[in-house]
Enzyme design. Structure first.
Site, PDB file in Angstrom:
ATOM      1  N   ASP A  32      51.549  49.360  43.314  1.00 27.52           N
ATOM      2  CA  ASP A  32      50.474  49.859  44.174  1.00 27.52           C
ATOM      3  C   ASP A  32      51.080  50.351  45.491  1.00 27.52           C
ATOM      4  O   ASP A  32      51.940  49.701  46.076  1.00 27.52           O
ATOM      5  CB  ASP A  32      49.451  48.744  44.441  1.00 27.52           C
ATOM      6  CG  ASP A  32      48.139  49.303  44.960  1.00 27.52           C
ATOM      7  OD1 ASP A  32      47.121  49.195  44.258  1.00 27.52           O
ATOM      8  OD2 ASP A  32      48.125  49.870  46.079  1.00 27.52           O
ATOM      9  N   ASN A  89      38.347  46.264  39.470  1.00 28.36           N
ATOM     10  CA  ASN A  89      37.235  46.634  40.339  1.00 28.36           C
ATOM     11  C   ASN A  89      36.376  47.619  39.550  1.00 28.36           C
ATOM     12  O   ASN A  89      36.914  48.523  38.894  1.00 28.36           O
ATOM     13  CB  ASN A  89      37.747  47.280  41.627  1.00 28.36           C
ATOM     14  CG  ASN A  89      38.518  46.295  42.490  1.00 28.36           C
ATOM     15  OD1 ASN A  89      38.242  45.099  42.463  1.00 28.36           O
ATOM     16  ND2 ASN A  89      39.487  46.779  43.241  1.00 28.36           N
ATOM     17  N   HIS A 102      41.967  50.725  35.593  1.00 32.38           N
ATOM     18  CA  HIS A 102      43.258  50.080  35.853  1.00 32.38           C
ATOM     19  C   HIS A 102      43.054  48.603  36.097  1.00 32.38           C
ATOM     20  O   HIS A 102      42.033  48.180  36.632  1.00 32.38           O
ATOM     21  CB  HIS A 102      43.975  50.735  37.036  1.00 32.38           C
ATOM     22  CG  HIS A 102      43.144  50.827  38.283  1.00 32.38           C
ATOM     23  ND1 HIS A 102      42.194  51.814  38.462  1.00 32.38           N
ATOM     24  CD2 HIS A 102      43.097  50.062  39.384  1.00 32.38           C
ATOM     25  CE1 HIS A 102      41.605  51.642  39.619  1.00 32.38           C
ATOM     26  NE2 HIS A 102      42.124  50.572  40.217  1.00 32.38           N
ATOM     27  N   HIS A 104      44.613  45.366  38.071  1.00 35.42           N
ATOM     28  CA  HIS A 104      45.495  44.936  39.163  1.00 35.42           C
ATOM     29  C   HIS A 104      46.177  43.625  38.782  1.00 35.42           C
ATOM     30  O   HIS A 104      45.531  42.723  38.229  1.00 35.42           O
ATOM     31  CB  HIS A 104      44.686  44.663  40.439  1.00 35.42           C
ATOM     32  CG  HIS A 104      44.037  45.853  41.062  1.00 35.42           C
ATOM     33  ND1 HIS A 104      44.544  46.480  42.182  1.00 35.42           N
ATOM     34  CD2 HIS A 104      42.902  46.532  40.744  1.00 35.42           C
ATOM     35  CE1 HIS A 104      43.747  47.476  42.525  1.00 35.42           C
ATOM     36  NE2 HIS A 104      42.739  47.537  41.675  1.00 35.42           N
TER      37      HIS A 104
HETATM   38  P1  5GP Z   1      40.805  50.376  43.076  1.00 32.32           P
HETATM   39  O1  5GP Z   1      40.305  50.094  44.460  1.00 32.32           O
HETATM   40  O2  5GP Z   1      40.309  51.682  42.547  1.00 32.32           O
HETATM   41  O3  5GP Z   1      40.589  49.230  42.118  1.00 32.32           O
HETATM   42  O4  5GP Z   1      42.383  50.448  43.194  1.00 32.32           O
HETATM   43  C1  5GP Z   1      43.066  51.633  43.387  1.00 32.32           C
HETATM   44  C2  5GP Z   1      44.442  51.241  43.873  1.00 32.32           C
HETATM   45  O5  5GP Z   1      45.288  52.373  43.734  1.00 32.32           O
HETATM   46  C3  5GP Z   1      44.482  50.826  45.342  1.00 32.32           C
HETATM   47  O6  5GP Z   1      44.975  49.496  45.425  1.00 32.32           O
HETATM   48  C4  5GP Z   1      45.411  51.856  45.983  1.00 32.32           C
HETATM   49  O7  5GP Z   1      46.263  51.291  46.960  1.00 32.32           O
HETATM   50  C5  5GP Z   1      46.181  52.408  44.809  1.00 32.32           C
HETATM   51  N1  5GP Z   1      46.576  53.796  44.935  1.00 32.32           N
HETATM   52  C6  5GP Z   1      45.793  54.830  45.333  1.00 32.32           C
HETATM   53  N2  5GP Z   1      46.482  55.988  45.319  1.00 32.32           N
HETATM   54  C7  5GP Z   1      47.738  55.673  44.873  1.00 32.32           C
HETATM   55  C8  5GP Z   1      48.912  56.460  44.658  1.00 32.32           C
HETATM   56  O8  5GP Z   1      48.954  57.677  44.837  1.00 32.32           O
HETATM   57  N3  5GP Z   1      50.016  55.798  44.221  1.00 32.32           N
HETATM   58  C9  5GP Z   1      50.012  54.453  44.002  1.00 32.32           C
HETATM   59  N4  5GP Z   1      51.151  53.912  43.584  1.00 32.32           N
HETATM   60  N5  5GP Z   1      48.916  53.673  44.205  1.00 32.32           N
HETATM   61  C10 5GP Z   1      47.796  54.289  44.639  1.00 32.32           C
END
Ligand code: 5GP
Ligand code: ZN
Length: 110
Positions: A32, A89, A102, A104
């Site tokens: 992340d 999430n 995804h 985590h």
């Molecule tokens: P969500 O909030 O959708 O469950 O999690 C999305 C996650 O993707 C977040 O923790 C965020 O930091 C991560 N993320 C968003 N954009 C990128 C990216 O371009 N590269 C990486 N490695 N992580 C990302």
């Protein structure tokens, strides 16, 4: 199958770089970019599925792949014994910001 506006589809296609830790024909694992813990991995199916809400019966193998891969990544990152959290999430109210399914994996605290 890829969604052209989806950041995780772009990572899967190599259009955006990421710190990859695992890849096979069905899923990828990368770090992340904004970690919530010393270890914060994202386990991402290559198939573009918006969220848990959009899973179909035929996607069952995708979910079991993610969980089994999480188990082996925890071991690889040496957080299996100390412990870790796995979470999805789901949609905006659940904190989802990237609308490509995804899992985590966070851990590595003292
Ligand atoms: P969500 O909030 O959708 O469950 O999690 C999305 C996650 O993707 C977040 O923790 C965020 O930091 C991560 N993320 C968003 N954009 C990128 C990216 O371009 N590269 C990486 N490695 N992580 C990302
Ligand atoms: Zn996508």
């Amino acid at each position: 199958m890829a969604n052209e506006d989806c950041i995780f589809c772009k990572i899967i296609n190599g259009e955006i770089p990421a710190d990859f830790l695992f890849e096979d024909d069905r899923q990828i694992v990368f770090k992340d970019i904004n970690p919530l813990a010393p270890i914060h991995l994202l386990l991402v199916p290559k198939k573009h599925i918006r969220s848990i809400n959009d899973l179909e019966n035929s996607d069952q193998a995708i979910i079991s792949d993610l969980i089994m891969r999480a188990k082996s990544m925890a071991e690889k990152m040496s957080v299996d014994k100390s412990g870790y959290r796995l979470f999805f999430n789901v949609e905006k109210g659940g904190g989802q910001e990237v609308f490509h399914l995804h899992l985590h994996l966070i851990g590595g605290w003292d």
